[in-house]
Design an enzyme around this catalytic site. Sequence first.
Site, PDB file in Angstrom:
ATOM      1  N   ASP A  99      -0.744  -6.285  19.014  1.00 61.15           N
ATOM      2  CA  ASP A  99      -0.828  -6.459  17.574  1.00 61.15           C
ATOM      3  C   ASP A  99      -0.533  -5.096  16.946  1.00 61.15           C
ATOM      4  O   ASP A  99      -0.737  -4.052  17.584  1.00 61.15           O
ATOM      5  CB  ASP A  99      -2.229  -6.946  17.199  1.00 61.15           C
ATOM      6  CG  ASP A  99      -2.460  -6.911  15.707  1.00 61.15           C
ATOM      7  OD1 ASP A  99      -1.708  -7.560  14.969  1.00 61.15           O
ATOM      8  OD2 ASP A  99      -3.407  -6.203  15.277  1.00 61.15           O
ATOM      9  N   ALA A 100      -0.071  -5.100  15.698  1.00 58.98           N
ATOM     10  CA  ALA A 100       0.288  -3.833  15.063  1.00 58.98           C
ATOM     11  C   ALA A 100      -0.842  -3.248  14.223  1.00 58.98           C
ATOM     12  O   ALA A 100      -1.371  -2.162  14.517  1.00 58.98           O
ATOM     13  CB  ALA A 100       1.536  -4.018  14.197  1.00 58.98           C
ATOM     14  N   TYR A 101      -1.256  -3.971  13.184  1.00 55.27           N
ATOM     15  CA  TYR A 101      -2.157  -3.410  12.179  1.00 55.27           C
ATOM     16  C   TYR A 101      -3.610  -3.477  12.615  1.00 55.27           C
ATOM     17  O   TYR A 101      -4.163  -4.547  12.805  1.00 55.27           O
ATOM     18  CB  TYR A 101      -1.942  -4.117  10.838  1.00 55.27           C
ATOM     19  CG  TYR A 101      -0.530  -3.913  10.327  1.00 55.27           C
ATOM     20  CD1 TYR A 101      -0.118  -2.652   9.894  1.00 55.27           C
ATOM     21  CD2 TYR A 101       0.395  -4.946  10.317  1.00 55.27           C
ATOM     22  CE1 TYR A 101       1.177  -2.427   9.457  1.00 55.27           C
ATOM     23  CE2 TYR A 101       1.697  -4.737   9.876  1.00 55.27           C
ATOM     24  CZ  TYR A 101       2.082  -3.480   9.446  1.00 55.27           C
ATOM     25  OH  TYR A 101       3.368  -3.259   9.020  1.00 55.27           O
ATOM     26  N   ARG A 121      -7.778  -4.956   2.893  1.00 54.02           N
ATOM     27  CA  ARG A 121      -7.454  -5.538   4.207  1.00 54.02           C
ATOM     28  C   ARG A 121      -7.959  -6.979   4.321  1.00 54.02           C
ATOM     29  O   ARG A 121      -7.245  -7.862   4.807  1.00 54.02           O
ATOM     30  CB  ARG A 121      -8.068  -4.670   5.309  1.00 54.02           C
ATOM     31  CG  ARG A 121      -7.964  -5.238   6.717  1.00 54.02           C
ATOM     32  CD  ARG A 121      -6.534  -5.386   7.172  1.00 54.02           C
ATOM     33  NE  ARG A 121      -6.469  -5.707   8.604  1.00 54.02           N
ATOM     34  CZ  ARG A 121      -5.360  -6.113   9.214  1.00 54.02           C
ATOM     35  NH1 ARG A 121      -4.233  -6.252   8.548  1.00 54.02           N
ATOM     36  NH2 ARG A 121      -5.381  -6.362  10.514  1.00 54.02           N
ATOM     37  N   SER A 166       3.351  -9.290  15.446  1.00 48.90           N
ATOM     38  CA  SER A 166       2.615  -8.955  14.230  1.00 48.90           C
ATOM     39  C   SER A 166       2.899  -9.902  13.078  1.00 48.90           C
ATOM     40  O   SER A 166       3.970 -10.494  12.969  1.00 48.90           O
ATOM     41  CB  SER A 166       2.984  -7.528  13.810  1.00 48.90           C
ATOM     42  OG  SER A 166       2.415  -7.188  12.564  1.00 48.90           O
TER      43      SER A 166
END
Length: 218
Positions: free
Chosen positions: A9-11, A40, A116
């Site tokens: 996953d990225a974030y 977020r 993502s």
Amino acid sequence: MRHAAYVFDAYGTLFDVHAAVRRHAGEIGPEGQRFSELWRAKQLEYSWVFTLMGEYTDFWTMTERALDFAFARIPSVDRRLRQDLLDAYWQLDCYEEVPAVLKALKAGGARLAVLSNGSPAMLESAIRSSALDTVLDEVFSVETVRRFKTDQSVYEMVTNAWRIYPQNVSFQSSNRWDVAGAQHFGFRTVWLNRTDQPDEYEEFPPDLILPSLDGLLT
């Protein structure tokens, strides 16, 4: 145990989602942490609600809308910072251990990818600014299927593209709900619990829990 493929996953996993607000902490003031957490939370909420409705809007648009909600909810934060915060989101800091861990996994012969919710442009910017483009084999964005995590079609992008069984993929995410979705799909899952959060989604437990990505190398 090493795997043939590692998907990240990225974030929140590779990139610190709170870095944008932290860069402007002095101007934002004492509500900075609350403001960042709300930004977020709403960003993710919008992705879930749109997917449940069978609708799609790209993640950048959701990021902008979530920021506007945070400004409305916490009016003490100066709205004139809006563009600065959005600009900062395109070049979020990656976590300290990320480059070395990814390089070591790559050197060991593993295939590496990002999977993502982010739009392709967002991901390209973040990956290039952290110089991770040289170690990643592929970047999978939900824009291909126009559904957000945890829709199973998102995880299926990896197995379809790489012609690999789910159990041969190690999937890493700091988001417990994302780990649950990947576990349900059949990936071997690693929950990156950076902030010592309580566990949840007990029906879909992670195969491994780590405080940082360093643990993938031991």
